[in-house]
Design an enzyme around this catalytic site. Structure first.
Site, PDB file in Angstrom:
ATOM      1  N   GLU A  28       3.402   1.894   2.613  1.00 32.12           N
ATOM      2  CA  GLU A  28       4.445   0.871   2.836  1.00 32.12           C
ATOM      3  C   GLU A  28       4.316  -0.070   3.989  1.00 32.12           C
ATOM      4  OE1 GLU A  28       7.736   3.234   2.543  1.00 32.12           O
ATOM      5  OE2 GLU A  28       7.426   3.741   0.408  1.00 32.12           O
ATOM      6  N   ASP A  39       0.808  -1.195  -0.067  1.00 33.32           N
ATOM      7  CA  ASP A  39      -0.086   0.155  -0.033  1.00 33.32           C
ATOM      8  C   ASP A  39       0.909   1.306   0.126  1.00 33.32           C
ATOM      9  OD1 ASP A  39       1.032  -0.261   2.860  1.00 33.32           O
ATOM     10  OD2 ASP A  39      -0.915   0.555   3.389  1.00 33.32           O
TER      11      ASP A  39
END
Length: 615
Positions: free
Chosen positions: A406, A403
């Site tokens: 991170e 995502d």
């Protein structure tokens, strides 16, 4: 005291100035690489030593308006010590202009010391520090050399080792430098001093120069360069002032006249733009932040794209173009990009975040729409085509990735929004190069996402969208807004999206206000972020405009919500610099400052005409 710190730099040299006016570190020969820890200090000695970090200084910091000169003022009951730091656009040198004002009705005599404990390079090795007969200090290893000099005659010096009896730091504590001319080791240090004599109520001023270069063993190259800079310092400063004046003049063409009537917004807008310029390297890379803790001195496609768009919106076209050239050179053969890169183009973290690929295409399309430059699309068509083909495969398979925060692996709402936008922008640019017939599959995939994403991500019971599917994550996350703003996969006035936004707004109850990433966030303790607060503000403003066009009587409440969130962001600007986060209890900057993405989101809001950035 205003705890702030600042940065000064050009596109090769960037310096971080700390809360007390100290030089924390330099990046050279590129913005963000390599790091040279400076650990500098100023000290006054009048019967006893007084370091710049001592408690009885009253310290304030600010930028000089419409320049990248950063000013630190240290004041006590006797003197006002002002340091003006800047890096000229024409030379890779940090110039520290020192002003000393005597506040008393009597003459003052004291010593002023400048101390350094510079560690050269990413992996410091044995170095040598030496005092030259030219009247300057040089510190060097096999790769770089730093020269420290002054246009005021240096009265004393010391070259030593930090944790030994020869340490210049110890000498300053005693008020007398031993004048050892050379020292070698892993932790060499040095100091220079001036005997200051100032009549009552009078002032004096002089410059300290810090000049880095690559080193080939010849001291004369850097000492001659220092002399040239010292002899032309006023012209060098004027050239930089004229450059900054030109930049501000260009910016003014793109700022709405009404905005210029609000002095605070206008001032922050100028500072935000000039800050972003200092994050842009000469080779095209744009770092996320000049920060080491957390370590954000790298190129993320996502952050660089938002920054490029912000610069483009205000008429700065060459830097986004250079960024796209940089990204084109480092693109993977399959059309993807890695998580982040050093500014020299070497990979750092090698995970794939698909949203970054979509973001780069989105930024390229915004650049094209603003410039109308078909040759731009032709030049980068191979890059665009490869990236879009990669996104198409990801979209059709709902391929998981990391995502944007991170933290997690899955299929995320924000990522799918960015994927949709990237494909739509690539499809739009295909018309400029007469390739539309060859990329019909992109158009079909765009329609597929438009239909499938809302259906797969919607939570019937919660009446809002999920953060991710595969695995399902029902967390309320501000990044879900990306489905609508800025990526336009779901209409801004879709009732499901409105309820998602309202759920996000209600989820955060910080003491200081603002919007965070998600309620369970623990990064730096979980705080409101500038970008997420602006994100919701931008969504509400866009919603207001759409509803207003439809003569919806409920439109005004969303404009009020947007303004309230924007005013919160304005409150937490630190002389025009925006951090990543604001401490949820204390209201002080947290994490990186300045964060490029925070400044970029502010500029996107201020630009107001968001139609140009909506795919």
């Amino acid at each position: 005291m205003i705890y702030m710190g600042g940065i000064v730099g050009n596109n090769s040299l960037l310096a971080k100035i700390g809360d007390y006016g100290e030089i924390e570190y330099l990046f050279y020969p590129q913005v963000g690489y390599e790091t040279h820890f400076f650990d500098s200090a100023l000290a006054v000695y009048d019967k006893k030593v007084k370091w710049h970090w001592d408690d009885d200084w009253d310290i304030t910091q600010k930028y000089i308006e419409e320049t990248n000169i950063f000013k630190t003022i240290l004041e006590d009951d006797k003197i006002i010590l002002t340091i003006k730091d800047f890096v000229p656009v024409s030379h890779n040198v940090l110039i520290r202009r020192v002003y000393i004002k005597n506040k008393l009705d009597k003459k003052l005599n004291f010593k002023l010391f400048f101390y350094e404990n510079l560690r050269i390079g990413e992996n410091p090795i044995t170095n040598t520090v030496k005092f030259l007969e030219d009247g300057c200090i040089v510190k060097y290893n096999g790769k770089y050399i730093f020269c420290i000099g002054s246009d005021k005659r240096i009265d004393s010096f010391q070259c030593g080792n930090r944790y030994s009896k020869t340490s210049a730091y110890i000498d300053i504590e005693n008020g007398i430098l031993k004048e050892h001319k050379e020292s070698s080791g892993l932790l060499t240090d040095s100091a220079i001093s001036w005997n200051i004599k100032i009549d009552e109520k009078r002032s004096l001023a002089f410059n300290i120069y810090i000049l880095p270069q690559r080193f080939d063993g010849d001291f004369s190259i850097i000492t001659e360069q220092l002399k040239i800079i010292m002899n032309n310092s006023e012209n060098i400063k004027n050239l930089s002032m004229n450059y900054w004046k030109h930049i501000i003049g260009e910016i003014n063409r793109f700022i709405h006249p009404e905005l210029r009537q609000n002095n605070k917004i206008y001032s922050i807008t100028k500072r935000a733009l000039m800050t972003l310029l200092m994050l842009c390297d000469k080779e095209g890379g744009i770092i996320a932040a000049p920060s080491l803790h957390p370590d954000y001195r790298y190129v993320w496609g996502r952050d660089g794209s938002y920054i490029s768009i912000a610069l483009d919106l205000f008429g700065i076209r060459n830097i986004p173009d250079r960024f796209f050239e940089f990204m084109s050179k480092i693109q993977n053969a399959d059309g993807s990009w890695l998580q982040n890169y050093y500014v020299n183009g070497k990979p750092r973290l090698t995970a794939i975040q698909t949203d970054q690929i979509g973001s780069i295409l989105w930024a390229m399309d915004v650049h094209y729409r603003l410039t109308g430059d078909r040759k731009f699309v032709e030049r980068y068509w191979n890059t665009i085509e490869k990236a879009a083909n990669y996104l198409r495969l990801v979209a059709l398979n709902f391929t998981p990735c990391f995502d944007l925060w991170e933290e997690r692996f899955g299929v995320f709402a924000y990522t799918m929004g960015a994927t949709y936008a990237g494909l739509k922008c690539a499809y739009s640019m295909s018309k400029a190069v007469n390739k539309r017939d060859k990329v019909k599959d992109w158009g079909k995939t765009i329609e597929f996402l438009k239909h499938e994403v809302p259906k797969r991500f919607y939570l019937e019971d919660e009446e809002r969208f999920a953060k991710s599917i595969n695995p399902l994550d029902k967390t309320i996350d501000t990044s879900i807004l990306g489905l609508s703003y800025p990526f336009n996969l779901i209409d801004v006035d879709d009732e499901r999206m409105i309820k998602t936004a309202e759920a996000i707004e209600k989820a955060f109850k910080y003491k200081v206000g603002g919007i965070g990433r998600y309620p369970e966030d623990i990064y730096f303790g979980g705080n409101p972020w500038i970008i997420t607060t602006l994100w919701l503000s931008l969504y509400y403003r866009r919603l207001y405009k759409v509803l207003k066009e439809k003569d919806d009587n409920g439109a005004d409440i969303y404009l009020q919500k947007s303004k309230k969130l924007f005013n919160w962001v304005m409150k937490y600007s630190f002389d025009g610099l925006f951090p990543e986060q604001i401490h949820k209890e204390l209201g002080v900057p947290m994490s990186a400052m300045p964060l490029g993405w925070s400044n970029a989101m502010f500029l996107i809001y201020v630009y107001e005409n968001d139609k140009v950035i909506i795919p």
